[in-house]
Design a protein around this motif. Structure first.
Motif, PDB file in Angstrom:
ATOM      1  N   TRP A  71      -5.108   0.314  -4.595  1.00  0.00           N
ATOM      2  CA  TRP A  71      -5.202   1.560  -4.053  1.00  0.00           C
ATOM      3  C   TRP A  71      -6.443   1.374  -2.945  1.00  0.00           C
ATOM      4  O   TRP A  71      -7.412   0.599  -3.388  1.00  0.00           O
ATOM      5  N   ARG A 109      -8.352   3.657   0.062  1.00  0.00           N
ATOM      6  CA  ARG A 109      -8.570   5.007   1.271  1.00  0.00           C
ATOM      7  C   ARG A 109      -9.292   4.189   2.618  1.00  0.00           C
ATOM      8  O   ARG A 109     -10.261   3.942   2.505  1.00  0.00           O
ATOM      9  N   THR A 131      -6.806  10.483   2.635  1.00  0.00           N
ATOM     10  CA  THR A 131      -5.379   9.729   2.434  1.00  0.00           C
ATOM     11  C   THR A 131      -5.460   8.365   1.643  1.00  0.00           C
ATOM     12  O   THR A 131      -6.173   7.352   2.208  1.00  0.00           O
ATOM     13  N   THR A 139      -3.752   5.125  -0.250  1.00  0.00           N
ATOM     14  CA  THR A 139      -2.461   4.312  -0.197  1.00  0.00           C
ATOM     15  C   THR A 139      -2.307   3.377  -1.219  1.00  0.00           C
ATOM     16  O   THR A 139      -3.318   2.485  -1.476  1.00  0.00           O
ATOM     17  N   THR A 198      -0.511   0.257  -2.403  1.00  0.00           N
ATOM     18  CA  THR A 198       0.302  -1.075  -1.638  1.00  0.00           C
ATOM     19  C   THR A 198       0.722  -1.940  -2.750  1.00  0.00           C
ATOM     20  O   THR A 198      -0.112  -2.452  -3.606  1.00  0.00           O
ATOM     21  N   THR A 239       4.428   0.428   0.594  1.00  0.00           N
ATOM     22  CA  THR A 239       3.284   1.256   0.382  1.00  0.00           C
ATOM     23  C   THR A 239       3.939   2.499   0.354  1.00  0.00           C
ATOM     24  O   THR A 239       4.910   2.873   0.505  1.00  0.00           O
ATOM     25  N   THR A 259       1.731   6.888   0.233  1.00  0.00           N
ATOM     26  CA  THR A 259       0.470   7.342   0.331  1.00  0.00           C
ATOM     27  C   THR A 259       0.575   8.845  -0.311  1.00  0.00           C
ATOM     28  O   THR A 259       1.594   9.387  -0.361  1.00  0.00           O
TER      29      THR A 259
END
Length: 362
Positions: free
Chosen positions: A24, A26, A49, A51, A53, A62, A64
């Motif tokens: 994770w 940001r 936000t 994300t 991955t 990915t 979000t």
């Protein structure tokens, strides 16, 4: 979610073979390396936000999520800050801002009819200020989670207005000696006005708002100008004082009560009188043979800025019909006086005399 709430952990999984490496981030900053996003108690520092991955060799997948913390208004500010002071007709524009999530609705309340019920929008906008806009204005910011407010005071400066007298009479006319009330001049000014009175006849300036004349007296008559002055200008209001008194003849001792003339001579004379209001004069002749004189001329001249009137009379080319008694009566609404004289003709050295009267006043 609401600020202070605890956010459940978010688990990110990917179907990979061999197994994917899940992280994770940001804003490119590493947050978690085991696929679990654990933020705990929320505050605005954790907004953003996130994300997830998943990497499997050269393949990347990915997903979000957005985290937004909701909260009631925390701070409120005005731009420009502080109270506002303007002159009449100047513009006022103040913007109100608040920190809220979701965004706050903003409205203003104030003393004028436009703002009493509340006016929505972040700007307090007054295009042409006048004294009715003075007072306290309140900006309120609110959303579903609370409200907050701040205030400012609007001060509008103006020259004197609504100038008036207490009592409100602007003209006093009465008998000499009549008691007058103290007369106060008031005006609405911002900043406060300095008050003064000016007397046009004496040039005297009286500081202060109160004119105290005590009683009617001709030396106090004239126009009094009340001046209300501040740094923005001067407003004025005029008051007139007129004393009333009956006719008063000047130098009675100089009045001739008998004229002894030759036939065809003429008599010219005048009499000066002080009176208020303006007096009228009437010259009456009663001849020895009850005939009226036909060649009597009576004229008057009022001197400017004065109570004095001069009455002049002439009797030309005197004949026997002009012999007799004359009564000059000068009068106004306050009283009168009479001046009596006689005309006699000398005939061949003999005086044709009639009785003299003199001066009377009432």
């Amino acid at each position: 979610m609401l600020e202070g709430d605890t956010m459940q952990n978010v688990l990110c999984k990917a179907d990979c073979n061999p197994a994917c490496h899940v992280t994770w981030t940001r804003n490119s900053d590493h947050v978690s390396g085991d696929g679990t996003l654990s933020l705990g108690r929320l505050d605005t520092s954790k907004d953003g936000t996130y994300t997830c991955t998943a990497r499997d060799g050269t393949r990347i997948r990915t997903v979000t999520i957005n985290v937004t913390t909701s909260y009631g208004p925390k701070t409120i500010s005005l731009s420009p800050p502080g109270d506002v002071s303007v002159q009449e007709e100047e513009r006022i524009d103040v913007r109100c801002q608040a920190s809220c999530s979701p965004s706050c609705a903003i409205y203003w309340t104030g003393p004028t009819t436009t703002y009493q019920a509340g006016r929505r929008g972040p700007n307090l906008l007054i295009r042409h200020a006048d004294k009715t806009y003075r007072g306290v204005y309140v900006c309120v910011a609110s959303n579903d989670y609370g409200n907050i407010s701040t205030s400012l005071r609007v001060n509008v400066n103006y020259a004197g207005s609504d100038i008036k007298l207490v009592p409100n009479d602007t003209h006093y006319s009465d008998k000499e000696g009549t008691v007058l009330p103290d007369i106060r001049c008031v005006a609405e000014c911002n900043p406060a006005c300095e008050m003064s009175w000016y007397h046009d006849r004496t040039g005297r300036l009286v500081e202060g708002s109160t004119l105290s004349l005590k009683n009617m007296k001709r030396s106090k008559d004239g126009n009094y100008m009340c001046n209300a002055t501040n740094n923005l200008g001067t407003q004025t209001l005029s008051l007139t004082v007129v004393s009333l008194f009956p006719p008063e003849v000047l130098r009675k001792d100089l009045l001739n009560t008998s004229y002894d003339v030759d036939e065809w001579d003429s008599v010219f004379s005048s009499i000066s009188v002080d009176a208020s209001p303006l007096p009228q004069a009437d010259l009456v002749h009663v001849g020895v043979d009850q005939q009226e004189a036909t060649n009597v001329v009576l004229q008057s001249l009022r001197q400017p800025v004065s109570y004095r009137t001069e009455f002049s009379y002439s009797i030309r080319n005197i004949t026997y019909s002009d012999v007799g008694h004359y009564t000059l009566t000068v009068s106004n609404s306050q009283g009168d006086f009479t001046y009596k004289f006689s005309i006699n003709i000398i005939h061949e050295g003999i005086l044709q005399r009639v009785e003299c009267f003199g001066v009377e006043a009432t």
